[in-house]
Design a protein around this motif. Structure first.
Motif, PDB file in Angstrom:
ATOM      1  N   HIS A 190     -15.149  -9.811  -0.490  1.00 32.63           N
ATOM      2  CA  HIS A 190     -14.878 -11.053  -1.216  1.00 32.63           C
ATOM      3  C   HIS A 190     -13.578 -11.684  -0.724  1.00 32.63           C
ATOM      4  N   LEU A 191     -12.536 -10.868  -0.614  1.00 32.46           N
ATOM      5  CA  LEU A 191     -11.231 -11.407  -0.219  1.00 32.46           C
ATOM      6  C   LEU A 191     -11.289 -12.026   1.170  1.00 32.46           C
ATOM      7  N   ILE A 192     -11.956 -11.359   2.084  1.00 31.72           N
ATOM      8  CA  ILE A 192     -12.072 -11.905   3.443  1.00 31.72           C
ATOM      9  C   ILE A 192     -12.833 -13.224   3.404  1.00 31.72           C
ATOM     10  N   ARG A 193     -13.867 -13.299   2.587  1.00 30.14           N
ATOM     11  CA  ARG A 193     -14.614 -14.558   2.434  1.00 30.14           C
ATOM     12  C   ARG A 193     -13.709 -15.656   1.871  1.00 30.14           C
ATOM     13  N   PHE A 194     -12.761 -15.270   1.011  1.00 32.01           N
ATOM     14  CA  PHE A 194     -11.829 -16.243   0.431  1.00 32.01           C
ATOM     15  C   PHE A 194     -10.778 -16.710   1.436  1.00 32.01           C
ATOM     16  N   GLY A 195     -10.666 -16.011   2.575  1.00 25.23           N
ATOM     17  CA  GLY A 195      -9.692 -16.397   3.589  1.00 25.23           C
ATOM     18  C   GLY A 195      -8.505 -15.474   3.731  1.00 25.23           C
ATOM     19  N   VAL A 196      -8.529 -14.325   3.037  1.00 26.13           N
ATOM     20  CA  VAL A 196      -7.433 -13.364   3.119  1.00 26.13           C
ATOM     21  C   VAL A 196      -7.507 -12.600   4.438  1.00 26.13           C
ATOM     22  N   ASP A 197      -6.365 -12.375   5.053  1.00 28.76           N
ATOM     23  CA  ASP A 197      -6.271 -11.599   6.287  1.00 28.76           C
ATOM     24  C   ASP A 197      -6.665 -10.155   5.989  1.00 28.76           C
ATOM     25  N   GLU A 198      -7.699  -9.652   6.651  1.00 32.67           N
ATOM     26  CA  GLU A 198      -8.175  -8.304   6.352  1.00 32.67           C
ATOM     27  C   GLU A 198      -7.128  -7.231   6.647  1.00 32.67           C
ATOM     28  N   ASN A 199      -6.151  -7.530   7.485  1.00 39.15           N
ATOM     29  CA  ASN A 199      -5.108  -6.552   7.780  1.00 39.15           C
ATOM     30  C   ASN A 199      -4.167  -6.327   6.599  1.00 39.15           C
ATOM     31  N   LYS A 200      -4.234  -7.208   5.587  1.00 45.58           N
ATOM     32  CA  LYS A 200      -3.396  -7.034   4.401  1.00 45.58           C
ATOM     33  C   LYS A 200      -4.087  -6.195   3.325  1.00 45.58           C
ATOM     34  N   ILE A 201      -5.344  -5.812   3.551  1.00 50.32           N
ATOM     35  CA  ILE A 201      -6.157  -5.242   2.483  1.00 50.32           C
ATOM     36  C   ILE A 201      -6.315  -3.728   2.650  1.00 50.32           C
ATOM     37  N   HIS A 202      -6.008  -2.995   1.577  1.00 49.43           N
ATOM     38  CA  HIS A 202      -6.312  -1.562   1.488  1.00 49.43           C
ATOM     39  C   HIS A 202      -7.548  -1.403   0.602  1.00 49.43           C
ATOM     40  N   SER A 203      -8.668  -0.958   1.172  1.00 44.99           N
ATOM     41  CA  SER A 203      -9.900  -0.730   0.412  1.00 44.99           C
ATOM     42  C   SER A 203      -9.953   0.739   0.010  1.00 44.99           C
ATOM     43  N   MET A 204     -10.142   0.992  -1.288  1.00 42.22           N
ATOM     44  CA  MET A 204      -9.906   2.339  -1.806  1.00 42.22           C
ATOM     45  C   MET A 204     -11.104   2.886  -2.573  1.00 42.22           C
ATOM     46  N   ALA A 205     -11.436   4.150  -2.291  1.00 39.91           N
ATOM     47  CA  ALA A 205     -12.338   4.919  -3.140  1.00 39.91           C
ATOM     48  C   ALA A 205     -11.502   5.599  -4.219  1.00 39.91           C
ATOM     49  N   TRP A 206     -12.148   6.136  -5.248  1.00 44.34           N
ATOM     50  CA  TRP A 206     -11.422   6.844  -6.296  1.00 44.34           C
ATOM     51  C   TRP A 206     -10.617   8.002  -5.713  1.00 44.34           C
ATOM     52  N   TRP A 207      -9.392   8.102  -6.159  1.00 46.24           N
ATOM     53  CA  TRP A 207      -8.403   9.117  -5.778  1.00 46.24           C
ATOM     54  C   TRP A 207      -7.748   8.851  -4.425  1.00 46.24           C
ATOM     55  N   ASP A 208      -8.141   7.777  -3.741  1.00 51.83           N
ATOM     56  CA  ASP A 208      -7.406   7.385  -2.536  1.00 51.83           C
ATOM     57  C   ASP A 208      -5.989   6.950  -2.918  1.00 51.83           C
ATOM     58  N   GLU A 209      -5.037   7.186  -2.005  1.00 51.19           N
ATOM     59  CA  GLU A 209      -3.642   6.821  -2.236  1.00 51.19           C
ATOM     60  C   GLU A 209      -3.149   5.853  -1.170  1.00 51.19           C
ATOM     61  N   VAL A 210      -2.278   4.956  -1.588  1.00 58.44           N
ATOM     62  CA  VAL A 210      -1.546   4.082  -0.677  1.00 58.44           C
ATOM     63  C   VAL A 210      -0.076   4.214  -1.028  1.00 58.44           C
ATOM     64  N   LYS A 211       0.771   4.431  -0.020  1.00 59.12           N
ATOM     65  CA  LYS A 211       2.211   4.554  -0.254  1.00 59.12           C
ATOM     66  C   LYS A 211       2.911   3.312   0.287  1.00 59.12           C
ATOM     67  N   ILE A 212       3.678   2.664  -0.585  1.00 58.87           N
ATOM     68  CA  ILE A 212       4.401   1.452  -0.209  1.00 58.87           C
ATOM     69  C   ILE A 212       5.829   1.554  -0.709  1.00 58.87           C
ATOM     70  N   GLY A 213       6.784   1.675   0.210  1.00 57.15           N
ATOM     71  CA  GLY A 213       8.199   1.623  -0.140  1.00 57.15           C
ATOM     72  C   GLY A 213       8.640   2.572  -1.224  1.00 57.15           C
ATOM     73  N   GLY A 214       8.175   3.816  -1.210  1.00 54.45           N
ATOM     74  CA  GLY A 214       8.590   4.783  -2.220  1.00 54.45           C
ATOM     75  C   GLY A 214       7.699   4.808  -3.452  1.00 54.45           C
ATOM     76  N   LEU A 215       6.700   3.954  -3.509  1.00 54.31           N
ATOM     77  CA  LEU A 215       5.756   3.915  -4.619  1.00 54.31           C
ATOM     78  C   LEU A 215       4.391   4.390  -4.129  1.00 54.31           C
ATOM     79  N   THR A 216       3.762   5.278  -4.885  1.00 56.16           N
ATOM     80  CA  THR A 216       2.418   5.743  -4.569  1.00 56.16           C
ATOM     81  C   THR A 216       1.430   5.078  -5.533  1.00 56.16           C
ATOM     82  N   ILE A 217       0.411   4.448  -4.979  1.00 57.98           N
ATOM     83  CA  ILE A 217      -0.625   3.790  -5.770  1.00 57.98           C
ATOM     84  C   ILE A 217      -1.920   4.565  -5.551  1.00 57.98           C
ATOM     85  N   THR A 218      -2.521   5.035  -6.640  1.00 54.58           N
ATOM     86  CA  THR A 218      -3.742   5.832  -6.562  1.00 54.58           C
ATOM     87  C   THR A 218      -4.867   5.126  -7.308  1.00 54.58           C
ATOM     88  N   SER A 219      -6.006   4.987  -6.662  1.00 54.82           N
ATOM     89  CA  SER A 219      -7.196   4.454  -7.321  1.00 54.82           C
ATOM     90  C   SER A 219      -7.790   5.539  -8.211  1.00 54.82           C
TER      91      SER A 219
END
Length: 367
Positions: A190-219
């Motif tokens: 959806h986001l790519i269709r809206f015009g968002v740069d796909e390189n900015k997008i983290h697509s996550m399954a449950w329990w996947d983690e993304v670390k950004i600047g000392g913060l951990t984000i978990t789906s």
């Protein structure tokens, strides 16, 4: 007879033209988003066992609707007569690494500030929660800040693709402020269709983690469903999110029914300091996918939550209950259970260090 045949032929041509126009509209109208293809299906099945037979499945499987009758009458005041008081903001100040702050924009839209980052959650700032403005659920509370005055967004998280959580107009208007996105599998389409740069997008399954600047984000898991068109049900995943640094643990439930996932989240992360809890747009006939107030209280217990803020109310009416039923029930039940619920107005910046100050029952003065 010849005249009847001509009329019938004309009618068939008109029907055919209408169908063609409708199909083209569905394919070309960007707010509907984008369906998934065979390559996406293969990728999703490799990333999670929840994807098979072309769709995502709950764990456990759920029925969106049951046969229970609504407990609410047709006379419920689903939209307030008075204007909801909000705290108007000219800006949202930056924070330090040690802060935990939060501001509610109405419904499930909010901004969490942790680790010095601005985390925008499910922003739906349009006048209508709909693929076409002028139709659907209309906003009945004002935004506390203009989109132009929003700060730089370090992370924008989306819980699922329903129109009151993934809003095309909002994404288009603020994408240039957004550094990165965290979304459930499939929502990236959806986001790519809206015009968002796909390189900015983290697509996550449950329990996947993304670390950004000392913060951990978990789906995290939930009990819900997805779809922006009737024939695309559950082709994208739904989720909540845990945000964790060395000082705090915060959790956004997303839209969800009650289930064992709350205990699983506690077992994985421990007691939650701050929970943004879905509380609104519920009914007994769809309690599998939305928390009833008493179930929200049980979720608080499962999570051993120190403080919660109820969301998913106060802006769009999508159910049959009175507009303030969620907050009235939640605060009354929490008081009986001696549990902590903060009730800020839309636009008030909540500092976790002083969260106990946000106890005003401001909705009681509104008709």
């Amino acid at each position: 007879m010849i005249l009847l045949k001509k009329i019938a032929k004309t009618i068939l041509i008109i029907i055919f033209v209408i169908v063609v126009i409708a199909v083209l509209f569905m394919k070309l109208w960007q707010p509907f988003g984008q369906g998934i293809n065979d390559n996406d299906k293969k990728l999703y099945s490799e990333k999670t066992e929840l994807f098979y037979d072309g769709t995502f499945h709950g764990n456990p499987e759920i029925s969106v609707m049951n046969e229970s009758k609504s407990e609410f009458s047709d006379h419920e005041q689903t939209v307030p007569k008075d204007k909801i008081p909000i705290h108007q903001l000219d800006s949202i100040p930056n924070t330090s690494d040690d802060d935990l702050k939060w501001v509610w924009f109405g419904h499930s839209s909010s901004m969490l500030q942790m680790q010095g980052l601005n985390i925008l959650i499910d922003p739906a700032f349009s006048e209508y929660a709909s693929p076409m403005q002028g139709f659907g659920a209309k906003r009945f509370s004002d935004l506390p800040i203009s989109k132009e005055n929003l700060p730089v967004i370090d992370v924008l998280v989306i819980s699922h693709d329903h129109y009151d959580h993934l809003d095309y107009g909002t994404i288009k208007d603020i994408d240039d402020k957004v550094k990165s996105y965290c979304v459930p599998l499939g929502v990236e389409k959806h986001l790519i269709r809206f015009g968002v740069d796909e390189n900015k997008i983290h697509s996550m399954a449950w329990w996947d983690e993304v670390k950004i600047g000392g913060l951990t984000i978990t789906s995290t898991p939930g009990r819900h469903y997805t779809g922006r068109l009737p024939w695309q049900t559950n082709t994208t995943l739904w989720s909540g999110y845990v945000f964790q640094n060395e000082k705090y643990k915060a959790y956004y439930t997303g839209d969800t029914g009650y289930g064992e996932h709350f205990k699983e989240i506690y077992e994985k992360f421990g007691a939650m300091d701050f929970v943004i809890l879905e509380d609104g747009q519920y009914d007994k006939s769809w309690e599998a996918i939305h928390l009833l107030p008493e179930q929200g209280i049980q979720a608080m217990k499962d999570l051993q939550a120190k403080w919660i803020v109820p969301v998913h109310w106060g802006t769009f009416s999508l159910s049959y209950h009175a507009w303030d039923d969620p907050i009235r029930q939640m605060t009354a039940l929490a008081q009986k259970e001696n549990m902590n619920v903060a009730t800020p107005r839309i636009g008030e910046i909540v500092d976790y260090d002083n969260i106990q100050q946000f106890q005003e029952k401001w909705w009681e003065d509104i008709e």
